[in-house]
Scaffold this motif. Sequence first.
Motif, PDB file in Angstrom:
ATOM      1  N   TYR A   1      34.968 -31.085 -16.329  1.00  0.00           N
ATOM      2  CA  TYR A   1      34.849 -30.754 -17.754  1.00  0.00           C
ATOM      3  C   TYR A   1      34.012 -29.502 -17.954  1.00  0.00           C
ATOM      4  O   TYR A   1      34.276 -28.694 -18.851  1.00  0.00           O
ATOM      5  N   SER A   2      32.993 -29.322 -17.108  1.00  0.00           N
ATOM      6  CA  SER A   2      32.081 -28.191 -17.279  1.00  0.00           C
ATOM      7  C   SER A   2      32.566 -26.927 -16.587  1.00  0.00           C
ATOM      8  O   SER A   2      32.075 -25.835 -16.872  1.00  0.00           O
ATOM      9  N   THR A   3      33.526 -27.024 -15.661  1.00  0.00           N
ATOM     10  CA  THR A   3      33.948 -25.855 -14.899  1.00  0.00           C
ATOM     11  C   THR A   3      35.411 -25.474 -15.107  1.00  0.00           C
ATOM     12  O   THR A   3      35.791 -24.341 -14.828  1.00  0.00           O
ATOM     13  N   ILE A   4      36.245 -26.378 -15.585  1.00  0.00           N
ATOM     14  CA  ILE A   4      37.673 -26.115 -15.713  1.00  0.00           C
ATOM     15  C   ILE A   4      38.057 -26.042 -17.186  1.00  0.00           C
ATOM     16  O   ILE A   4      37.593 -26.817 -18.003  1.00  0.00           O
ATOM     17  N   ARG A   5      38.906 -25.067 -17.522  1.00  0.00           N
ATOM     18  CA  ARG A   5      39.399 -24.947 -18.889  1.00  0.00           C
ATOM     19  C   ARG A   5      40.891 -24.619 -18.866  1.00  0.00           C
ATOM     20  O   ARG A   5      41.351 -23.870 -18.007  1.00  0.00           O
ATOM     21  N   ILE A   6      41.613 -25.214 -19.796  1.00  0.00           N
ATOM     22  CA  ILE A   6      43.011 -24.877 -19.997  1.00  0.00           C
ATOM     23  C   ILE A   6      43.089 -23.858 -21.129  1.00  0.00           C
ATOM     24  O   ILE A   6      42.601 -24.097 -22.225  1.00  0.00           O
ATOM     25  N   SER A   7      43.695 -22.701 -20.851  1.00  0.00           N
ATOM     26  CA  SER A   7      43.757 -21.618 -21.831  1.00  0.00           C
ATOM     27  C   SER A   7      45.202 -21.372 -22.250  1.00  0.00           C
ATOM     28  O   SER A   7      46.116 -21.386 -21.424  1.00  0.00           O
ATOM     29  N   TYR A   8      45.390 -21.115 -23.543  1.00  0.00           N
ATOM     30  CA  TYR A   8      46.712 -20.833 -24.113  1.00  0.00           C
ATOM     31  C   TYR A   8      46.740 -19.373 -24.540  1.00  0.00           C
ATOM     32  O   TYR A   8      45.889 -18.923 -25.307  1.00  0.00           O
ATOM     33  N   THR A   9      47.699 -18.601 -24.019  1.00  0.00           N
ATOM     34  CA  THR A   9      47.779 -17.169 -24.308  1.00  0.00           C
ATOM     35  C   THR A   9      48.292 -16.926 -25.723  1.00  0.00           C
ATOM     36  O   THR A   9      49.383 -17.355 -26.078  1.00  0.00           O
ATOM     37  N   LEU A  10      47.500 -16.220 -26.528  1.00  0.00           N
ATOM     38  CA  LEU A  10      47.837 -15.991 -27.928  1.00  0.00           C
ATOM     39  C   LEU A  10      48.319 -14.576 -28.209  1.00  0.00           C
ATOM     40  O   LEU A  10      49.009 -14.345 -29.202  1.00  0.00           O
ATOM     41  N   SER A  11      47.950 -13.612 -27.382  1.00  0.00           N
ATOM     42  CA  SER A  11      48.291 -12.222 -27.675  1.00  0.00           C
ATOM     43  C   SER A  11      49.158 -11.644 -26.569  1.00  0.00           C
ATOM     44  O   SER A  11      49.329 -12.235 -25.502  1.00  0.00           O
ATOM     45  N   GLY A  12      49.679 -10.432 -26.830  1.00  0.00           N
ATOM     46  CA  GLY A  12      50.540  -9.769 -25.863  1.00  0.00           C
ATOM     47  C   GLY A  12      49.850  -8.722 -25.031  1.00  0.00           C
ATOM     48  O   GLY A  12      50.513  -7.946 -24.352  1.00  0.00           O
ATOM     49  N   SER A  13      48.527  -8.672 -25.028  1.00  0.00           N
ATOM     50  CA  SER A  13      47.827  -7.609 -24.321  1.00  0.00           C
ATOM     51  C   SER A  13      47.923  -7.720 -22.804  1.00  0.00           C
ATOM     52  O   SER A  13      47.688  -6.745 -22.097  1.00  0.00           O
ATOM     53  N   MET A  14      48.277  -8.902 -22.302  1.00  0.00           N
ATOM     54  CA  MET A  14      48.411  -9.079 -20.852  1.00  0.00           C
ATOM     55  C   MET A  14      49.864  -9.233 -20.411  1.00  0.00           C
ATOM     56  O   MET A  14      50.139  -9.596 -19.269  1.00  0.00           O
ATOM     57  N   VAL A  15      50.810  -8.980 -21.320  1.00  0.00           N
ATOM     58  CA  VAL A  15      52.231  -8.980 -20.964  1.00  0.00           C
ATOM     59  C   VAL A  15      52.483  -7.842 -19.964  1.00  0.00           C
ATOM     60  O   VAL A  15      51.936  -6.755 -20.127  1.00  0.00           O
ATOM     61  N   PRO A  16      53.305  -8.033 -18.928  1.00  0.00           N
ATOM     62  CA  PRO A  16      54.073  -9.243 -18.641  1.00  0.00           C
ATOM     63  C   PRO A  16      53.370 -10.231 -17.704  1.00  0.00           C
ATOM     64  O   PRO A  16      53.967 -11.236 -17.349  1.00  0.00           O
ATOM     65  N   THR A  17      52.138  -9.938 -17.287  1.00  0.00           N
ATOM     66  CA  THR A  17      51.436 -10.881 -16.408  1.00  0.00           C
ATOM     67  C   THR A  17      51.302 -12.238 -17.073  1.00  0.00           C
ATOM     68  O   THR A  17      51.570 -13.278 -16.458  1.00  0.00           O
ATOM     69  N   LEU A  18      50.866 -12.234 -18.340  1.00  0.00           N
ATOM     70  CA  LEU A  18      50.760 -13.458 -19.130  1.00  0.00           C
ATOM     71  C   LEU A  18      51.624 -13.301 -20.371  1.00  0.00           C
ATOM     72  O   LEU A  18      51.351 -12.439 -21.200  1.00  0.00           O
ATOM     73  N   SER A  19      52.648 -14.104 -20.479  1.00  0.00           N
ATOM     74  CA  SER A  19      53.489 -14.076 -21.673  1.00  0.00           C
ATOM     75  C   SER A  19      52.836 -14.884 -22.789  1.00  0.00           C
ATOM     76  O   SER A  19      52.070 -15.813 -22.525  1.00  0.00           O
ATOM     77  N   VAL A  20      53.127 -14.516 -24.003  1.00  0.00           N
ATOM     78  CA  VAL A  20      52.604 -15.258 -25.143  1.00  0.00           C
ATOM     79  C   VAL A  20      53.124 -16.691 -25.087  1.00  0.00           C
ATOM     80  O   VAL A  20      54.317 -16.935 -24.943  1.00  0.00           O
ATOM     81  N   GLY A  21      52.208 -17.650 -25.171  1.00  0.00           N
ATOM     82  CA  GLY A  21      52.579 -19.050 -25.110  1.00  0.00           C
ATOM     83  C   GLY A  21      52.361 -19.690 -23.760  1.00  0.00           C
ATOM     84  O   GLY A  21      52.461 -20.910 -23.627  1.00  0.00           O
ATOM     85  N   GLU A  22      52.027 -18.890 -22.739  1.00  0.00           N
ATOM     86  CA  GLU A  22      51.790 -19.469 -21.424  1.00  0.00           C
ATOM     87  C   GLU A  22      50.444 -20.185 -21.376  1.00  0.00           C
ATOM     88  O   GLU A  22      49.514 -19.861 -22.112  1.00  0.00           O
ATOM     89  N   VAL A  23      50.352 -21.140 -20.474  1.00  0.00           N
ATOM     90  CA  VAL A  23      49.129 -21.896 -20.269  1.00  0.00           C
ATOM     91  C   VAL A  23      48.530 -21.504 -18.925  1.00  0.00           C
ATOM     92  O   VAL A  23      49.249 -21.369 -17.933  1.00  0.00           O
ATOM     93  N   SER A  24      47.219 -21.293 -18.890  1.00  0.00           N
ATOM     94  CA  SER A  24      46.522 -20.904 -17.665  1.00  0.00           C
ATOM     95  C   SER A  24      45.415 -21.891 -17.359  1.00  0.00           C
ATOM     96  O   SER A  24      44.783 -22.440 -18.262  1.00  0.00           O
ATOM     97  N   LEU A  25      45.192 -22.099 -16.068  1.00  0.00           N
ATOM     98  CA  LEU A  25      44.057 -22.900 -15.614  1.00  0.00           C
ATOM     99  C   LEU A  25      42.924 -21.948 -15.286  1.00  0.00           C
ATOM    100  O   LEU A  25      43.074 -21.050 -14.449  1.00  0.00           O
ATOM    101  N   MET A  26      41.795 -22.112 -15.963  1.00  0.00           N
ATOM    102  CA  MET A  26      40.647 -21.235 -15.778  1.00  0.00           C
ATOM    103  C   MET A  26      39.484 -22.029 -15.194  1.00  0.00           C
ATOM    104  O   MET A  26      39.403 -23.251 -15.371  1.00  0.00           O
TER     105      MET A  26
END
Length: 222
Positions: A46-71
């Motif tokens: 809980y203290s070290t892992i986060r699930i992130s949802y991509t909201l913007s297009g600034s990292m396209v195409p590495t991260l598409s809008v709507g993708e989920v990342s494990l941080m």
Amino acid sequence: MDEYIVLKQGDVTYNDKFTKKQFSRLDTRLAYMFLVAVIVLGVIAYSTIRISYTLSGSMVPTLSVGEVSLMRAVMSPSDLHRGDIVIFDPKTDENADNIDFVDPDGVPFVKRLIGLPGERIRIEDDVVYINDEPLDEPYAVYPNNRLAPEESRYMDEITIPEGHYFFMGDNRDNSYDSRFGVKTIPYENIQVKMVFHFPTLAARFFGTTNNQYFINGQNAAL
């Protein structure tokens, strides 16, 4: 009187070493130990892992809008490396006056780490130079129809302050980052770094297409 159980270990047989009550207590202890281990691991996760949802297009195409990342949490400055994809709080003492880019709800930015503390960095015709050496950036992309202002392709040399980091989005013409009002980001503003990412059904069916942010090159992105 408690009944003894028979244990066999290889060719050796133990007839009167352990009772059923002793084994029952051992099972209870193991169950408690397992429960404690699960709780501890849960707290750490809980203290070290986060699930992130991509909201913007600034990292396209590495991260598409709507993708989920494990941080995961950044443990120390030595845990940060050039090329890491990082989530950070964009508001600092240096850029506090540039409130236009800050989301009123305090949404953090996701960018790629480009420059490290103490390094000299400049940009000439889209090429990033670190201490006068051109940086190989296979992840950086540019729209087919470039509508971004000239300043997005050039930046005078700066020296990154100690304890600060320089970030840019992979979608260079559609990213508001350290080249502009965001400036360099102090270590204490950095929250987590990406472990891996994967597309989701939400991204496939409800997310924004990469074309809107990349090919046309007409949409600003955080």
